[in-house]
Design a protein around this motif. Structure first.
Motif, PDB file in Angstrom:
ATOM      1  N   THR A   3     -36.258 -30.509 -12.171  1.00  0.00           N
ATOM      2  CA  THR A   3     -36.550 -29.092 -12.375  1.00  0.00           C
ATOM      3  C   THR A   3     -35.385 -28.227 -11.904  1.00  0.00           C
ATOM      4  OG1 THR A   3     -38.923 -29.439 -12.145  1.00  0.00           O
ATOM      5  CG2 THR A   3     -38.100 -27.217 -11.744  1.00  0.00           C
ATOM      6  N   GLU A   4     -34.815 -28.570 -10.736  1.00  0.00           N
ATOM      7  CA  GLU A   4     -33.725 -27.779 -10.183  1.00  0.00           C
ATOM      8  C   GLU A   4     -32.476 -27.890 -11.047  1.00  0.00           C
ATOM      9  OE1 GLU A   4     -34.891 -28.077  -5.431  1.00  0.00           O
ATOM     10  OE2 GLU A   4     -33.469 -29.529  -6.344  1.00  0.00           O
ATOM     11  N   ALA A   5     -32.195 -29.111 -11.565  1.00  0.00           N
ATOM     12  CA  ALA A   5     -31.010 -29.301 -12.395  1.00  0.00           C
ATOM     13  C   ALA A   5     -31.161 -28.556 -13.705  1.00  0.00           C
ATOM     14  CB  ALA A   5     -30.771 -30.785 -12.645  1.00  0.00           C
ATOM     15  N   ALA A   6     -32.328 -28.642 -14.347  1.00  0.00           N
ATOM     16  CA  ALA A   6     -32.539 -27.952 -15.616  1.00  0.00           C
ATOM     17  C   ALA A   6     -32.528 -26.434 -15.440  1.00  0.00           C
ATOM     18  CB  ALA A   6     -33.867 -28.389 -16.221  1.00  0.00           C
ATOM     19  N   GLN A   7     -33.119 -25.954 -14.345  1.00  0.00           N
ATOM     20  CA  GLN A   7     -33.157 -24.517 -14.096  1.00  0.00           C
ATOM     21  C   GLN A   7     -31.766 -23.961 -13.809  1.00  0.00           C
ATOM     22  OE1 GLN A   7     -35.397 -22.340 -14.604  1.00  0.00           O
ATOM     23  NE2 GLN A   7     -34.489 -20.539 -13.550  1.00  0.00           N
ATOM     24  N   ALA A   8     -30.921 -24.752 -13.184  1.00  0.00           N
ATOM     25  CA  ALA A   8     -29.563 -24.305 -12.880  1.00  0.00           C
ATOM     26  C   ALA A   8     -28.780 -24.052 -14.162  1.00  0.00           C
ATOM     27  CB  ALA A   8     -28.844 -25.332 -12.012  1.00  0.00           C
ATOM     28  N   VAL A   9     -29.137 -24.735 -15.235  1.00  0.00           N
ATOM     29  CA  VAL A   9     -28.449 -24.552 -16.507  1.00  0.00           C
ATOM     30  C   VAL A   9     -29.138 -23.479 -17.333  1.00  0.00           C
ATOM     31  CG1 VAL A   9     -27.762 -25.663 -18.662  1.00  0.00           C
ATOM     32  CG2 VAL A   9     -27.607 -26.925 -16.513  1.00  0.00           C
ATOM     33  N   GLN A  10     -30.442 -23.513 -17.424  1.00  0.00           N
ATOM     34  CA  GLN A  10     -31.173 -22.675 -18.350  1.00  0.00           C
ATOM     35  C   GLN A  10     -31.508 -21.279 -17.778  1.00  0.00           C
ATOM     36  OE1 GLN A  10     -30.516 -24.856 -21.041  1.00  0.00           O
ATOM     37  NE2 GLN A  10     -32.395 -23.910 -21.814  1.00  0.00           N
ATOM     38  N   VAL A  11     -31.683 -21.195 -16.499  1.00  0.00           N
ATOM     39  CA  VAL A  11     -32.070 -19.930 -15.855  1.00  0.00           C
ATOM     40  C   VAL A  11     -33.333 -19.395 -16.532  1.00  0.00           C
ATOM     41  CG1 VAL A  11     -31.292 -17.688 -14.988  1.00  0.00           C
ATOM     42  CG2 VAL A  11     -29.609 -19.490 -15.460  1.00  0.00           C
ATOM     43  N   SER A  12     -34.389 -20.209 -16.532  1.00  0.00           N
ATOM     44  CA  SER A  12     -35.632 -19.871 -17.212  1.00  0.00           C
ATOM     45  C   SER A  12     -36.543 -19.053 -16.303  1.00  0.00           C
ATOM     46  CB  SER A  12     -36.345 -21.155 -17.634  1.00  0.00           C
ATOM     47  OG  SER A  12     -37.621 -20.874 -18.137  1.00  0.00           O
TER      48      SER A  12
ATOM     49  N   ALA B 101     -22.199 -29.944 -20.877  1.00  0.00           N
ATOM     50  CA  ALA B 101     -21.012 -29.327 -20.260  1.00  0.00           C
ATOM     51  C   ALA B 101     -21.414 -28.375 -19.136  1.00  0.00           C
ATOM     52  CB  ALA B 101     -20.216 -28.583 -21.328  1.00  0.00           C
ATOM     53  N   ALA B 102     -22.481 -27.607 -19.350  1.00  0.00           N
ATOM     54  CA  ALA B 102     -22.950 -26.682 -18.303  1.00  0.00           C
ATOM     55  C   ALA B 102     -23.547 -27.439 -17.132  1.00  0.00           C
ATOM     56  CB  ALA B 102     -23.971 -25.710 -18.879  1.00  0.00           C
ATOM     57  N   LEU B 103     -24.269 -28.546 -17.398  1.00  0.00           N
ATOM     58  CA  LEU B 103     -24.863 -29.353 -16.328  1.00  0.00           C
ATOM     59  C   LEU B 103     -23.771 -29.976 -15.465  1.00  0.00           C
ATOM     60  CD1 LEU B 103     -27.405 -30.601 -15.005  1.00  0.00           C
ATOM     61  CD2 LEU B 103     -27.184 -32.501 -16.654  1.00  0.00           C
ATOM     62  N   ALA B 104     -22.691 -30.449 -16.091  1.00  0.00           N
ATOM     63  CA  ALA B 104     -21.608 -31.079 -15.334  1.00  0.00           C
ATOM     64  C   ALA B 104     -20.939 -30.087 -14.381  1.00  0.00           C
ATOM     65  CB  ALA B 104     -20.578 -31.651 -16.296  1.00  0.00           C
ATOM     66  N   GLU B 105     -21.052 -28.778 -14.627  1.00  0.00           N
ATOM     67  CA  GLU B 105     -20.430 -27.769 -13.772  1.00  0.00           C
ATOM     68  C   GLU B 105     -21.319 -27.361 -12.595  1.00  0.00           C
ATOM     69  OE1 GLU B 105     -19.360 -24.515 -16.220  1.00  0.00           O
ATOM     70  OE2 GLU B 105     -17.830 -25.641 -17.347  1.00  0.00           O
ATOM     71  N   VAL B 106     -22.553 -27.829 -12.574  1.00  0.00           N
ATOM     72  CA  VAL B 106     -23.468 -27.519 -11.465  1.00  0.00           C
ATOM     73  C   VAL B 106     -23.087 -28.394 -10.276  1.00  0.00           C
ATOM     74  CG1 VAL B 106     -25.861 -27.508 -10.666  1.00  0.00           C
ATOM     75  CG2 VAL B 106     -25.300 -26.838 -13.016  1.00  0.00           C
ATOM     76  N   PRO B 107     -22.714 -27.823  -9.141  1.00  0.00           N
ATOM     77  CA  PRO B 107     -22.320 -28.636  -7.988  1.00  0.00           C
ATOM     78  C   PRO B 107     -23.487 -29.486  -7.460  1.00  0.00           C
ATOM     79  CG  PRO B 107     -21.643 -26.343  -7.709  1.00  0.00           C
ATOM     80  CD  PRO B 107     -22.577 -26.399  -8.891  1.00  0.00           C
ATOM     81  N   GLY B 108     -23.218 -30.805  -7.307  1.00  0.00           N
ATOM     82  CA  GLY B 108     -24.200 -31.725  -6.737  1.00  0.00           C
ATOM     83  C   GLY B 108     -25.468 -31.847  -7.552  1.00  0.00           C
ATOM     84  N   TRP B 109     -25.383 -31.695  -8.872  1.00  0.00           N
ATOM     85  CA  TRP B 109     -26.593 -31.724  -9.707  1.00  0.00           C
ATOM     86  C   TRP B 109     -27.286 -33.075  -9.631  1.00  0.00           C
ATOM     87  CZ3 TRP B 109     -27.442 -35.137 -13.624  1.00  0.00           C
ATOM     88  CH2 TRP B 109     -26.333 -35.860 -14.139  1.00  0.00           C
ATOM     89  N   THR B 110     -26.520 -34.164  -9.387  1.00  0.00           N
ATOM     90  CA  THR B 110     -27.119 -35.507  -9.340  1.00  0.00           C
ATOM     91  C   THR B 110     -28.083 -35.645  -8.169  1.00  0.00           C
ATOM     92  OG1 THR B 110     -25.202 -36.272  -8.069  1.00  0.00           O
ATOM     93  CG2 THR B 110     -25.160 -36.589 -10.479  1.00  0.00           C
ATOM     94  N   ASN B 111     -27.947 -34.778  -7.153  1.00  0.00           N
ATOM     95  CA  ASN B 111     -28.828 -34.841  -5.993  1.00  0.00           C
ATOM     96  C   ASN B 111     -30.022 -33.885  -6.122  1.00  0.00           C
ATOM     97  OD1 ASN B 111     -27.100 -36.696  -4.686  1.00  0.00           O
ATOM     98  ND2 ASN B 111     -25.811 -34.985  -3.959  1.00  0.00           N
ATOM     99  N   LEU B 112     -30.080 -33.150  -7.212  1.00  0.00           N
ATOM    100  CA  LEU B 112     -31.150 -32.205  -7.428  1.00  0.00           C
ATOM    101  C   LEU B 112     -32.301 -32.857  -8.182  1.00  0.00           C
ATOM    102  CD1 LEU B 112     -29.032 -29.084  -8.518  1.00  0.00           C
ATOM    103  CD2 LEU B 112     -29.920 -29.632  -6.225  1.00  0.00           C
ATOM    104  N   SER B 113     -33.466 -32.256  -8.060  1.00  0.00           N
ATOM    105  CA  SER B 113     -34.606 -32.706  -8.856  1.00  0.00           C
ATOM    106  C   SER B 113     -34.382 -32.306 -10.300  1.00  0.00           C
ATOM    107  CB  SER B 113     -35.898 -32.071  -8.321  1.00  0.00           C
ATOM    108  OG  SER B 113     -35.845 -30.638  -8.493  1.00  0.00           O
TER     109      SER B 113
END
Length: 280
Positions: free
Chosen positions: A249-258, A235-247
């Motif tokens: 690492t970038e997609a996972a970091q946008a959700v986890q903020v590690s 659910a959090a990943l689906a809210e990341v704008p343009g996540w399908t175009n991200l790598s």
């Protein structure tokens, strides 16, 4: 015999049947010059016996004659009775109005008809769905518990209609955060009240994705359930704008903020292998 004596008439003996038997003839049967034995009774002499036999024969003859006459008289009614009976039976055999005897139904054993077995070429069987095993075979160096947790993540993402790329991102993120084990937290003793496969000590992070109840991801009870934790991630990943175009690492970091954003990339190849095995 003296010549002066008158001739005596031969007085014969009378038979029971009424015939007279001549004693002279009886005397000739034993001989004139033979001396007869003394009589001991009326029927001990030979003439008497002969006379008795002749009388018996005469009586039997009379009885036969009378019987023959009587039989002849009785044969006529018997013949008439037989003729009448034959005529009655003949009339009955030609009478078609007689009531037929009751017919007794004899049960006939029923032989079951063998069911024809359709030939394999004539009948087409519906294709059977391939059922996946409850516990998938581990791949990519995972053990059975890790593979089962990866299956929960993939099944949850498919139920939410997430694309294949999202499944790979989620599995790689869980590999980095918890090594695909459902971890409790030493900071949250409550987390040990639920099924778990180890523990961690990174703040109040729990579960497969090390999500923190204090950050609003859910309660401890909810986050300790792998299916709920995976649903919260997608659910959090689906809210990341343009996540399908991200790598990855970038997609996972946008959700986890590690604090270590570049660590997710190292798990991409293994995560891709695991997802492929679970989608077969």
């Amino acid at each position: 015999m003296h010549p002066d004596h008158p001739p005596q008439q031969n007085q014969g003996e009378t038979c029971v049947c009424g015939q007279t038997i001549d004693p002279a003839s009886a005397e000739r049967s034993i001989g004139r010059h033979r001396t007869a034995p003394p009589r001991r009774g009326p029927f001990t002499s030979t003439p008497a016996r002969a006379a008795l036999a002749a009388g018996v024969i005469c009586c039997l003859g009379l009885i036969g004659v009378v019987g023959a006459r009587d039989t002849g008289q009785r044969q006529e009614p018997a013949r008439e009775a037989l003729a009448d009976r034959a005529a009655a039976e003949q009339r009955a055999s030609r009478d078609f109005t007689r009531t037929a005897p009751p017919v007794v139904a004899v049960p006939v054993p029923v032989t079951p008809t063998p069911t024809a077995t359709p030939s394999p070429t004539a009948t087409r069987k519906a294709p059977q769905k391939v059922s996946r095993p409850k516990h998938p075979r581990p791949v990519a160096g995972l053990d059975q518990r890790q593979m089962d947790n990866a299956k929960v993540i993939v099944d949850t993402g498919r139920a939410m209609k997430m694309p294949r790329r999202a499944l790979v991102v989620a599995v790689a993120t869980a590999m980095q955060e918890s090594n695909l084990y459902n971890l409790a937290s030493d900071v949250l003793p409550e987390s040990y009240d639920y099924p778990h496969q180890g523990s961690g000590s990174d703040h109040d992070s729990v579960g497969l994705f090390q999500q923190r109840p204090s950050s609003g991801w859910g309660t401890v009870a909810q986050l300790m359930r792998p299916a709920y934790a995976a649903r919260a991630f997608f659910a959090a990943l689906a809210e990341v704008p343009g996540w399908t175009n991200l790598s990855l690492t970038e997609a996972a970091q946008a959700v986890q903020v590690s604090a270590f954003p570049d660590a997710y990339a190292q798990h991409e190849e293994r995560a891709t292998t695991v997802v492929a095995a679970l989608l077969v």
